[in-house]
Design a protein around this motif. Sequence first.
Motif, PDB file in Angstrom:
ATOM      1  N   TYR A   6       5.158 -14.466  -0.882  1.00  0.00           N
ATOM      2  CA  TYR A   6       3.964 -15.015  -0.233  1.00  0.00           C
ATOM      3  C   TYR A   6       2.986 -15.600  -1.251  1.00  0.00           C
ATOM      4  CZ  TYR A   6       5.406 -13.015   4.237  1.00  0.00           C
ATOM      5  OH  TYR A   6       6.093 -12.723   5.393  1.00  0.00           O
ATOM      6  N   LEU A   7       2.866 -14.971  -2.417  1.00  0.00           N
ATOM      7  CA  LEU A   7       1.990 -15.515  -3.450  1.00  0.00           C
ATOM      8  C   LEU A   7       2.479 -16.882  -3.910  1.00  0.00           C
ATOM      9  CD1 LEU A   7       1.194 -12.364  -5.615  1.00  0.00           C
ATOM     10  CD2 LEU A   7      -0.458 -13.786  -4.408  1.00  0.00           C
ATOM     11  N   ALA A   8       3.791 -17.022  -4.070  1.00  0.00           N
ATOM     12  CA  ALA A   8       4.355 -18.306  -4.486  1.00  0.00           C
ATOM     13  C   ALA A   8       4.071 -19.389  -3.456  1.00  0.00           C
ATOM     14  CB  ALA A   8       5.859 -18.165  -4.714  1.00  0.00           C
ATOM     15  N   ARG A   9       3.968 -19.008  -2.208  1.00  0.00           N
ATOM     16  CA  ARG A   9       3.711 -19.951  -1.121  1.00  0.00           C
ATOM     17  C   ARG A   9       2.218 -20.214  -0.942  1.00  0.00           C
ATOM     18  NH1 ARG A   9       5.704 -17.864   4.462  1.00  0.00           N
ATOM     19  NH2 ARG A   9       7.687 -17.933   3.353  1.00  0.00           N
ATOM     20  N   GLY A  10       1.372 -19.339  -1.502  1.00  0.00           N
ATOM     21  CA  GLY A  10      -0.057 -19.481  -1.322  1.00  0.00           C
ATOM     22  C   GLY A  10      -0.607 -18.769  -0.111  1.00  0.00           C
ATOM     23  N   ASP A  11       0.197 -17.908   0.493  1.00  0.00           N
ATOM     24  CA  ASP A  11      -0.239 -17.134   1.667  1.00  0.00           C
ATOM     25  C   ASP A  11      -0.838 -15.819   1.167  1.00  0.00           C
ATOM     26  OD1 ASP A  11      -0.588 -15.756   4.035  1.00  0.00           O
ATOM     27  OD2 ASP A  11       1.298 -16.445   4.918  1.00  0.00           O
ATOM     28  N   LEU A  12      -2.112 -15.861   0.792  1.00  0.00           N
ATOM     29  CA  LEU A  12      -2.739 -14.720   0.128  1.00  0.00           C
ATOM     30  C   LEU A  12      -2.968 -13.554   1.089  1.00  0.00           C
ATOM     31  CD1 LEU A  12      -5.305 -16.510  -2.201  1.00  0.00           C
ATOM     32  CD2 LEU A  12      -2.842 -16.151  -2.488  1.00  0.00           C
ATOM     33  N   GLU A  13      -3.251 -13.844   2.333  1.00  0.00           N
ATOM     34  CA  GLU A  13      -3.492 -12.765   3.292  1.00  0.00           C
ATOM     35  C   GLU A  13      -2.232 -11.927   3.503  1.00  0.00           C
ATOM     36  OE1 GLU A  13      -4.993 -12.086   7.924  1.00  0.00           O
ATOM     37  OE2 GLU A  13      -5.211 -14.045   6.957  1.00  0.00           O
ATOM     38  N   GLN A  14      -1.102 -12.601   3.670  1.00  0.00           N
ATOM     39  CA  GLN A  14       0.173 -11.887   3.842  1.00  0.00           C
ATOM     40  C   GLN A  14       0.519 -11.112   2.580  1.00  0.00           C
ATOM     41  OE1 GLN A  14       1.936 -11.396   6.497  1.00  0.00           O
ATOM     42  NE2 GLN A  14       2.463 -13.262   7.603  1.00  0.00           N
ATOM     43  N   ALA A  15       0.262 -11.709   1.418  1.00  0.00           N
ATOM     44  CA  ALA A  15       0.550 -11.022   0.158  1.00  0.00           C
ATOM     45  C   ALA A  15      -0.280  -9.748   0.040  1.00  0.00           C
ATOM     46  CB  ALA A  15       0.269 -11.953  -1.020  1.00  0.00           C
ATOM     47  N   GLN A  16      -1.546  -9.820   0.400  1.00  0.00           N
ATOM     48  CA  GLN A  16      -2.405  -8.644   0.319  1.00  0.00           C
ATOM     49  C   GLN A  16      -1.903  -7.539   1.244  1.00  0.00           C
ATOM     50  OE1 GLN A  16      -6.608  -9.354   0.735  1.00  0.00           O
ATOM     51  NE2 GLN A  16      -7.051  -7.243   1.287  1.00  0.00           N
ATOM     52  N   GLN A  17      -1.487  -7.890   2.448  1.00  0.00           N
ATOM     53  CA  GLN A  17      -0.969  -6.887   3.378  1.00  0.00           C
ATOM     54  C   GLN A  17       0.269  -6.201   2.817  1.00  0.00           C
ATOM     55  OE1 GLN A  17      -0.366  -8.872   7.140  1.00  0.00           O
ATOM     56  NE2 GLN A  17      -2.540  -9.359   7.385  1.00  0.00           N
ATOM     57  N   CYS A  18       1.141  -6.972   2.181  1.00  0.00           N
ATOM     58  CA  CYS A  18       2.354  -6.391   1.589  1.00  0.00           C
ATOM     59  C   CYS A  18       1.997  -5.428   0.460  1.00  0.00           C
ATOM     60  CB  CYS A  18       3.265  -7.495   1.059  1.00  0.00           C
ATOM     61  SG  CYS A  18       4.015  -8.522   2.331  1.00  0.00           S
ATOM     62  N   LEU A  19       1.058  -5.823  -0.399  1.00  0.00           N
ATOM     63  CA  LEU A  19       0.682  -4.971  -1.526  1.00  0.00           C
ATOM     64  C   LEU A  19       0.005  -3.686  -1.040  1.00  0.00           C
ATOM     65  CD1 LEU A  19      -0.608  -7.703  -3.984  1.00  0.00           C
ATOM     66  CD2 LEU A  19       1.496  -6.387  -4.165  1.00  0.00           C
ATOM     67  N   GLU A  20      -0.841  -3.797  -0.045  1.00  0.00           N
ATOM     68  CA  GLU A  20      -1.481  -2.596   0.504  1.00  0.00           C
ATOM     69  C   GLU A  20      -0.444  -1.639   1.065  1.00  0.00           C
ATOM     70  OE1 GLU A  20      -4.218  -4.188   3.307  1.00  0.00           O
ATOM     71  OE2 GLU A  20      -5.766  -4.670   1.808  1.00  0.00           O
ATOM     72  N   GLN A  21       0.554  -2.204   1.746  1.00  0.00           N
ATOM     73  CA  GLN A  21       1.616  -1.379   2.315  1.00  0.00           C
ATOM     74  C   GLN A  21       2.408  -0.689   1.203  1.00  0.00           C
ATOM     75  OE1 GLN A  21       2.003  -1.126   5.667  1.00  0.00           O
ATOM     76  NE2 GLN A  21       3.703   0.314   5.574  1.00  0.00           N
ATOM     77  N   GLY A  22       2.729  -1.426   0.155  1.00  0.00           N
ATOM     78  CA  GLY A  22       3.504  -0.847  -0.939  1.00  0.00           C
ATOM     79  C   GLY A  22       2.747   0.224  -1.689  1.00  0.00           C
ATOM     80  N   LEU A  23       1.473   0.011  -1.932  1.00  0.00           N
ATOM     81  CA  LEU A  23       0.675   0.971  -2.684  1.00  0.00           C
ATOM     82  C   LEU A  23       0.386   2.243  -1.899  1.00  0.00           C
ATOM     83  CD1 LEU A  23      -1.781  -1.536  -4.392  1.00  0.00           C
ATOM     84  CD2 LEU A  23      -0.124  -0.068  -5.560  1.00  0.00           C
ATOM     85  N   ARG A  24       0.647   2.222  -0.592  1.00  0.00           N
ATOM     86  CA  ARG A  24       0.461   3.426   0.221  1.00  0.00           C
ATOM     87  C   ARG A  24       1.648   4.370   0.136  1.00  0.00           C
ATOM     88  NH1 ARG A  24      -2.477   0.152   4.158  1.00  0.00           N
ATOM     89  NH2 ARG A  24      -0.537  -0.364   5.235  1.00  0.00           N
ATOM     90  N   ALA A  25       2.697   3.974  -0.567  1.00  0.00           N
ATOM     91  CA  ALA A  25       3.890   4.823  -0.670  1.00  0.00           C
ATOM     92  C   ALA A  25       3.542   6.166  -1.305  1.00  0.00           C
ATOM     93  CB  ALA A  25       4.971   4.127  -1.476  1.00  0.00           C
TER      94      ALA A  25
END
Length: 360
Positions: free
Chosen positions: A208-227
């Motif tokens: 998503y970062l490569a595509r410029g979709d920052l909102e989707q990228a942030q959601q993915c990172l938040e999900q991963g960091l909650r592990a």
Amino acid sequence: MAITLCMIVRDEAERLPHCLASVAGVVDEAVIVDTGSQDDTVAIARDWGARVYEAPWEEDFAAARNIALKYVTTEWVLVLDADETLTPAFAAALPEICQQPRWLVVTLLRQELGVVPPYTYVSRLFRHHPDLFFQRAYHETIDDSALALQQREPHWQIAQVNGVAIVHSGYLGAQRQQKQERAERIMRRYLEQHPEDAYLWSKLAGVYLARGDLEQAQQCLEQGLRAKTLPPAIAHELHYQQGNLYAERGEWQAAIAAYETALETPTPEVMHLATYLRLADAQKQLKRWGDALATYERVQQIDPTCALAYQNQGALLLRLGQMRAALEKLHHAISLWRDQDPAEAQRLSQELQAMGLLSP
């Protein structure tokens, strides 16, 4: 110890010969599973001497690789893709590596051409054991099954080779866009069933970062960091991508903090190269020139062949008016680029010539 080259392929007639040539005389047999080629891939593989099997493509790389594993008959397995080649140095060392009686898996350093980060570690050499198998539909690995086996049978060891063993060219040109589209589709589907997989959340964030979709990228990172548990390598990846997200937003201080957190993870320094390069970019944005120069020096210490570190440092020195030091770094960058990317070497040379800093 006999070794089987184990591959899955589809429409790889152009790249497969180079891959097979790199393992000639090194492996004892080749097992190749074709997932629906329409070109000469199957004929090329059979002419080389590989045993070729066919399987339907179900958008699951682990499933396809596990089918290929079923046909292996030797003690050791070497897994490659058609867009990868074995380095001559590692090919020469492979027979001795496979003589180690307690080594279960050997983690190999792979050079990624045309992308940052330029290196990754992959578990591509391992014993043919019924309890070793691939998991994840995308970015598939045997790592989880290897750790589970090691817990049951603690005499097994997981080794690591630090010199470049595999060169990967799959992200060059138009292939990168095609791979990203496929990656998003497969990872999204897998994560719907396995939302706890922090590793894939970090990889999807990168897409998503490569595509410029920052909102989707942030959601993915938040999900991963909650592990609940984050192995160092995965923690590094998440914080590195988090830094990239802040950088895309122009939040440079937050980006620096994220990169520094990534660098604190106990992972091999070669895995930190991209993080250091991104950190230097953020430091320059805040006009922390001395910090950026020191960061580039650190990259060069870790990898003296990193042309981008010399090029970027040279450009910064030029900006700061340190002409002699700048030209020394830029000339060295051109020398490195000639071996790694001749087109970039020519581009940089022409740019310096246009500035009157390099003779034609």
